[in-house]
Design an enzyme around this catalytic site. Structure first.
Site, PDB file in Angstrom:
ATOM      1  N   SER A 270     -19.195  23.049 -51.744  1.00  0.00           N
ATOM      2  CA  SER A 270     -18.990  22.268 -52.967  1.00  0.00           C
ATOM      3  C   SER A 270     -17.915  21.193 -52.828  1.00  0.00           C
ATOM      4  O   SER A 270     -17.734  20.397 -53.744  1.00  0.00           O
ATOM      5  CB  SER A 270     -18.627  23.203 -54.128  1.00  0.00           C
ATOM      6  OG  SER A 270     -17.424  23.880 -53.885  1.00  0.00           O
TER       7      SER A 270
ATOM      8  N   LYS B 214     -14.220  26.142 -62.566  1.00  0.00           N
ATOM      9  CA  LYS B 214     -13.662  24.930 -61.961  1.00  0.00           C
ATOM     10  C   LYS B 214     -13.147  23.962 -63.024  1.00  0.00           C
ATOM     11  O   LYS B 214     -12.080  23.351 -62.860  1.00  0.00           O
ATOM     12  CB  LYS B 214     -14.725  24.249 -61.097  1.00  0.00           C
ATOM     13  CG  LYS B 214     -15.074  25.027 -59.834  1.00  0.00           C
ATOM     14  CD  LYS B 214     -16.185  24.340 -59.048  1.00  0.00           C
ATOM     15  CE  LYS B 214     -16.518  25.109 -57.775  1.00  0.00           C
ATOM     16  NZ  LYS B 214     -17.613  24.476 -57.011  1.00  0.00           N
TER      17      LYS B 214
END
Length: 767
Positions: free
Chosen positions: A662, A705
């Site tokens: 990611s 996140k």
């Protein structure tokens, strides 16, 4: 036809019976009934005539004819043949049934049968001589005409159960019936001889067997008498016999348990296997074998229980309520096996207790973390020294029910080695099509797990084998926002800690600003486990102050938190106020929740080598190679000089292992910034995997996140367009503080960040 239900009475063909009129309650028989047929129904248990059902009656009975009735109503009945009973009906005590004649199997010659009969009469007459009633018995015995009369006459004196007596009548073989009657008679005679000094015992095998059987039955009889007189001293064998009778085991399990019990009897307390046999019987009789019907569940009450025990988790609770509703409609355990996935401390395990409370069921938790041996799930075979059942069946024993809520904790921490693969053993446990016959190696008999409400928990699905993961429905537990943590601390953690420390509401008050400071400066997690520890510490410190008598009541404000907890122990990464080319803010997901990470790049004079530091895993190193290739293709002029320079990429903190794809777009952006000399605003963060074609692909852990970004002071976050659907799982208070920009191509990322120059957004500088 007159129907006569009887119990514990042996009725055989070719035998005449005399019955008093009491045997025909509610019916007066007269001489007019002479010659009328009569049907004997053999009852399984004693039961009122008006309540009889077909299940209460054995399938074989007997038919007879009324030969005479005296003036007092006493009846003489001659039994003719055995019959099969069918079409039984009971109309308020008026019985009716169909009887079909069952033929006898003449597998013994009449002459041989007569010899056996004559010998039996002679032996019984000799046996009767030793008693005061011997002369009377002698005359009684002389009137017998066949073996059937012998069996019916002395059946009441046999040490036989009603089932054993019925077995004599049920058999169609004349030879087998003769042998059964003779065995019972000789056994009865041998039982009377036990206790007397035996004369010269005959050596024939059959007499020895009869005597042994008689001794065992008499010992059992005496032991039962002692057990009834002194229940506190009941023997192990008798206790297990009673438990097995009451257990409700299935046929296969009961057969195995009876076999072990018989071995235990033969072994005796001094036998070297006695302890192993005892442990097995103790375990199987401690299990619940009786299926319990699913009782009604109030969905409103279930929702209230879930809300009472856990703050937030709206989608999780909705899915649990759906599962309960489906179970209520089907009146049985149905639906998917639920797998709760999330960071530690988010309530995955404890919500299992709430489900059990809502369903009013037993709760049992089984920790699977670190298990390497398949036998931990399936149990050890009893041939091994120290054999024991697996954790699943141990959990069923602890629950005391067949339908508990069972939480299989940390399924992602299962391992495998030479002892087998425990994850494979769980495939049967968690498959509704198979677990109704789950067989633990220690028990060696099937057990029904289909009524168990299984709940599994994990921190990540990455380490769960695909076949096992496919059997479960993944339900993600998002991390808690600061606002949610505040509510949890106020409603659950603080009251619980005060109660545990013996503090009253008037002794300690904690302000909201104090709790906010604890959450912000003393914890760094998606869950609330660390927050609980800090609240416990605060309450313990308060307890010390109160006991010392410094104050009678305490109020903890924001400025007093440090006095109770010491200096802040958590450092949250904050985006810097200024930046230089080659440094970009990224977002990562860890088992503890979301974190910001900074990708730092630098070019120095060299030979085109690439150095990567920061404990990056293989997947992240591949992202570096993809990023270098993409940047060279996007900026061929600017990267031409890279052949004579070494590239160094570093991702702090260096001591923390990092992996995953990611950070792909973060790597590309940092390298593009480095080679072009364009700065990237520090309050712009990004997450997304990148392909060689420049596509931005979806990632996981988006809610965590974004919470980390908001906490670190980020204003703008770039996310893959395919992750937009995941925004509905993000708390509103987080989305309100962030500008979220979906992107599909790496070119969109670069155009956005390089146009948003630092000078144009000085008003967004981070404090």
């Amino acid at each position: 036809m007159i129907i006569m239900p009887i119990i514990d009475l042996l009725v055989l063909p070719e035998v005449t019976f005399y019955f008093k009129k009491d045997m025909f309650p509610g019916k007066v028989l007269t001489s007019e009934n002479e010659g009328e047929d009569l049907l004997f129904l053999m009852l399984k248990t004693e039961k009122d005539k008006s309540l009889l059902e077909s299940a209460d009656i054995y399938p074989v009975g007997a038919s007879g004819v009324i030969e005479s009735i005296d003036g007092e109503g006493n009846v003489r009945i001659r039994v003719k043949e055995r019959v099969a009973i069918s079409d039984f009906e009971n109309h308020e005590g008026e019985l009716s049934a169909t009887a079909s004649i069952l033929p006898e199997v003449a597998d013994i010659e009449a002459e041989e049968e007569k010899k056996l009969f004559d010998k039996l009469k002679k032996d019984m007459m000799r046996f009767a001589q030793g008693f005061q009633w011997g002369m009377w018995a002698r005359g009684y015995i002389l009137h017998w005409k066949n073996l059937n009369e012998v069996g019916c006459a002395v059946a009441g004196y046999f040490n036989m159960t009603w089932e054993e007596k019925y077995a004599v009548m049920e058999t169609a073989s004349r030879r087998q019936r003769c042998e059964m009657i003779m065995a019972a008679v000789y056994e009865m005679m041998e039982m009377h001889k036990v206790g007397e000094e035996a004369e010269s015992a005959q050596k024939e095998n059959y007499e020895s067997a009869y005597r042994e059987s008689a001794l065992k039955k008499q010992i059992d009889f005496l032991q039962k008498q002692l057990d009834e007189m002194h229940p506190e001293n009941i023997s192990d064998v008798r206790r297990f016999e009673k438990k097995l009778e009451e257990s409700g085991m299935n046929e296969e399990a009961r057969k195995e348990a009876d076999k072990v019990l018989n071995r235990m009897k033969q072994e005796g307390k001094d036998g070297h296997e006695y302890g192993l046999l005892y442990d097995y019987l103790d375990f199987v009789t401690s299990l619940s074998w009786k299926t319990e019907e699913m009782g009604p569940v109030d969905l409103a009450e279930a929702e209230a229980i879930l809300d009472e025990d856990h703050y937030g988790l709206k989608k999780v609770k909705e899915r649990i309520i759906q599962q309960i509703a489906v179970m209520m409609l089907n009146k049985k355990q149905t639906g998917s096996i639920l797998l709760f996935v999330g960071a530690p401390g988010t309530g995955k395990t404890s919500i299992g207790q709430s489900i059990a409370r809502a369903l009013k069921r037993s709760y049992v938790r089984i920790s699977l973390g670190g298990i390497r041996d398949e036998a931990e799930i399936r149990g050890h075979r009893r041939t091994y020294v120290g054999a024991m059942p697996g954790r699943i069946m141990e959990g069923m024993k602890r629950s005391g029910a067949m339908n508990p809520v069972m939480v299989l904790d940390e399924v992602d921490k299962l391992a495998k080695d030479y002892g087998g693969d425990p994850a494979s053993a769980l495939l049967e446990v968690l498959d509704p099509e198979q677990n109704h016959t789950f067989t633990d190696h220690y028990m060696n008999v099937p057990y029904d797990l289909s009524n168990v409400f299984f709940v599994c928990t994990a921190n990540t699905t990455d380490t769960i084998p695909e076949p096992l993961l496919n059997r479960m429905e993944v339900i993600n537990f998002p991390g808690y926002t600061p606002l949610e943590k505040m509510q949890i601390a106020r409603k659950h953690l603080l009251p619980g800690a005060m109660s545990a420390m013996g503090l009253k509401a008037q002794n300690l008050k904690v302000t909201d600003s104090a709790l906010e400071k604890i959450i912000e400066e003393y914890t760094a997690e998606s869950g609330v486990r660390g927050l609980k520890k800090q609240v416990d510490t605060l309450c313990r410190t308060a307890a010390v102050k109160l006991v010392k008598g410094e104050q009678k009541s305490l109020t903890v404000s924001e400025r007093k938190v440090q006095e109770f907890l010491g200096n802040p122990t958590i450092y949250h990464d904050k985006v810097p106020k200024t930046t230089v080319p080659g440094i970009v803010t990224g977002l990562a997901w860890t088992s503890a929740g979301g974190e910001v990470l900074f990708v730092e790049t630098s070019l120095i004079k060299g030979n085109g080598d690439v150095q990567v530091t920061g404990q990056l895993g293989d997947v992240m190193k591949e992202s570096v190679q993809i990023a270098i290739t993409l940047v060279k293709s996007l900026y061929p002029k600017e990267t031409a000089k890279m052949d004579k320079q070494d590239l160094h990429i570093h991702v702090p903190a260096g001591a923390v292992p990092k992996d995953g794809p990611s950070a792909g777009i973060t790597m590309v952006t940092a390298l593009a910034s480095l080679v072009t000399g364009k700065k990237v605003r520090p309050d712009i963060a990004m997450t997304g995997e990148v392909s060689l074609r420049g596509n931005v692909m979806p990632i996981g852990g988006l809610p965590e996140k974004l919470m980390a970004a908001q906490r670190a002071g980020v204003h703008t976050v770039l996310i893959p367009r395919e992750n937009v659907k995941d925004l509905e799982d993000v708390a509103e208070e987080v989305k309100e503080k962030l500008e979220i920009v979906p992107v599909k191509k790496i070119s969109q990322v670069l155009n956005f960040v390089f146009e948003q120059t630092l000078e144009k957004h000085e008003q967004n500088q981070i404090e």
